[in-house]
Write an enzyme that holds these catalytic residues in place. Structure first.
Site, PDB file in Angstrom:
ATOM      1  NE  ARG A 245     -14.819 -52.850 -42.320  1.00 44.93           N
ATOM      2  CZ  ARG A 245     -14.528 -53.136 -43.586  1.00 44.93           C
ATOM      3  NH1 ARG A 245     -14.192 -52.163 -44.415  1.00 44.93           N
ATOM      4  NH2 ARG A 245     -14.586 -54.387 -44.015  1.00 44.93           N
TER       5      ARG A 245
ATOM      6  NE  ARG B 160     -14.292 -43.584 -45.936  1.00 44.29           N
ATOM      7  CZ  ARG B 160     -13.501 -44.481 -46.531  1.00 44.29           C
ATOM      8  NH1 ARG B 160     -13.047 -45.497 -45.839  1.00 44.29           N
ATOM      9  NH2 ARG B 160     -13.157 -44.349 -47.801  1.00 44.29           N
TER      10      ARG B 160
ATOM     11  CB  SER C 248     -11.409 -55.837 -51.506  1.00 39.30           C
ATOM     12  OG  SER C 248     -11.170 -54.467 -51.704  1.00 39.30           O
TER      13      SER C 248
ATOM     14  CD  GLU D 112     -13.238 -51.260 -51.680  1.00 43.95           C
ATOM     15  OE1 GLU D 112     -13.686 -52.289 -51.154  1.00 43.95           O
ATOM     16  OE2 GLU D 112     -12.652 -50.361 -51.058  1.00 43.95           O
TER      17      GLU D 112
ATOM     18  NE  ARG E 123     -18.074 -48.294 -49.427  1.00 43.68           N
ATOM     19  CZ  ARG E 123     -16.821 -47.875 -49.504  1.00 43.68           C
ATOM     20  NH1 ARG E 123     -16.125 -48.107 -50.605  1.00 43.68           N
ATOM     21  NH2 ARG E 123     -16.250 -47.239 -48.500  1.00 43.68           N
TER      22      ARG E 123
END
Length: 425
Positions: A261, A276, A351, A348, A391
């Site tokens: 990403r 991130r 999802s 988070e 994560r």
């Protein structure tokens, strides 16, 4: 992608649903483009019918040796050709505008999704586990990991910011997490392990809902392919252009892959550590099903992701996202947020989204019932992380850290660690 028939049938309801996603005025512009296209198409068909009739009349006039009438009719045909050329261009322009408008609109939220514009509108629906009571001040993961084999300076020399180098047992722990996740999802939850491309074409990126709106978030190669930001892009598109028998649904797939990403727009956020990154690993879950199966599959996928957190004994909470905080393709999403004692907050880690038939329509993937003519409609798709490996590594480091800087390996991961039970500074 939306069915334009929904907009035509209930433009006010469609606009109101879009407004819940923070999108205003788009419905009216789209309806105007659709109306222009339909008007041009109708006029074009009428002109075509008139031209065909004139052709017959010209033939009759020629047979009757009425040259004057034939010349008059030919002149009208010539004028019609110019008119038809203009109508074709009008129809093409309006069609392009309507298609682009449809492609740019997010999915409509489900009825039970709460209103809200950002994460402040999300609702906590479940909390699992009790955060550990430390007898020392817990540190953030990057501080602990720096003495365990995490080397961001080496990564920066090789690739720049937002990359990581992990060494020794810490690298093995990351690998153990991914292997454990894929083993559980295939062995206990019915997902089929799938190896799929890490590079996809434009059609696949469009079908998953990444294009055209989110092109800046993707890494693009010189030959026009895209590095996947999630294996959802590859797995979901495995049914693109297919008509699937209902007896073969649901299809549950999982893949453990690197993800890439660009993190466009995230400058200044989580610049330290592993939260991130431009490159990370994720165990992705994807389900293809009928509309009737979707709700149960959403619950199953959510439970499958939560099972990993529970087995690792990591406290977490489940959040129902509001309309304004959901991803582009989702109609309903639950976020799982894991407790990070070093940050003293929930972050988070997964999802889990029900996308309805939004992606199915973009991919032209449909389902049918054996013995029936034609298909019932686009397939429904769901996707979720089961989990994000990096994560999860962060959560293990922070929750299992010890006062001497070591980190205990969770019991379920120890069989993957070749006898290592603790990471030592």
């Amino acid at each position: 992608m939306h069915d334009i028939k929904f907009l035509r049938a209930d433009p006010e309801g469609f606009a109101a649903a879009l407004a819940r996603r923070g999108v205003t005025d788009a419905a009216s512009a789209l309806l105007a483009a659709d109306t222009a296209w339909r008007s041009a198409e109708t006029a074009l068909q009428e002109a075509l019918a008139r031209r065909n009739a004139l052709s017959k009349d010209i033939g009759a006039a020629m047979a009757a040796k009425d040259g004057a009438r034939a010349d008059t009719l030919k002149a009208e045909v010539a004028a019609l050709k110019e008119t038809m050329a203009g109508l074709e261009e009008t129809a093409r322009t309006a069609s392009v505008a309507a298609d682009a408008g449809l492609a740019s609109l997010p999915n409509l939220p489900a009825a039970d999704v709460p209103d809200g514009v950002d994460e402040h509108g999300n609702i906590e629906v479940l909390r699992w586990g009790t955060p550990r009571a430390f007898d020392f001040q817990p540190l953030e993961h990057d501080i602990v990991a720096a003495k365990l084999g995490y080397d961001p300076e080496a990564a920066a020399r090789v690739a720049g910011a937002r990359f990581a180098v992990l060494k020794g047992p810490l690298a093995r722990l990351q690998r153990a997490l991914g292997q454990y996740m894929i083993d559980v999802q295939t062995g206990a939850h019915g997902y089929s392990e799938t190896y799929a491309p890490l590079l996809v074409g434009r059609d696949a990126a469009y079908g998953a809902g990444q294009l055209p709106k989110f092109e800046d978030d993707l890494f693009k190669t010189t030959d026009g392919r895209y590095l996947i930001p999630t294996a959802e892009m590859s797995l979901t598109n495995l049914v693109a252009g297919q008509i699937i028998d209902a007896a073969d649904l649901p299809i549950r797939m999982t893949a453990l892959t690197p993800c890439f990403r660009s993190e466009a727009g995230s400058a200044g956020r989580d610049t330290r550590g592993l939260i991130r990154q431009h490159q990370f690993e994720k165990c992705e879950l994807v389900t293809i099903c009928t509309p009737e199966q979707a709700e149960a599959e959403h619950a199953h996928m959510l439970a499958s992701a939560e099972a990993i957190l529970q087995a690792l004994e990591l406290p977490y909470r489940r959040m129902l996202l509001c309309a304004g905080d959901m991803g582009f393709s989702a109609r309903k999403t639950y976020d799982l947020e894991v407790w990070l004692p070093g940050q003293n907050s929930y972050r988070e880690i997964s999802s889990v989204s029900d996308c309805g038939d939004f992606q199915g329509r973009r991919m032209n993937a449909r389902w049918k019932v054996a013995g029936e003519k034609g298909s019932r409609g686009p397939v429904n798709t769901l996707n979720g992380s089961g989990l994000a490996v990096g994560r999860t590594l962060v959560a293990v480091i922070e929750n299992y850290q010890q006062v001497d800087g070591s980190v205990i390996i969770p019991a379920v991961l120890q069989p993957y660690m070749a006898g290592i039970t603790r990471l030592e500074p």
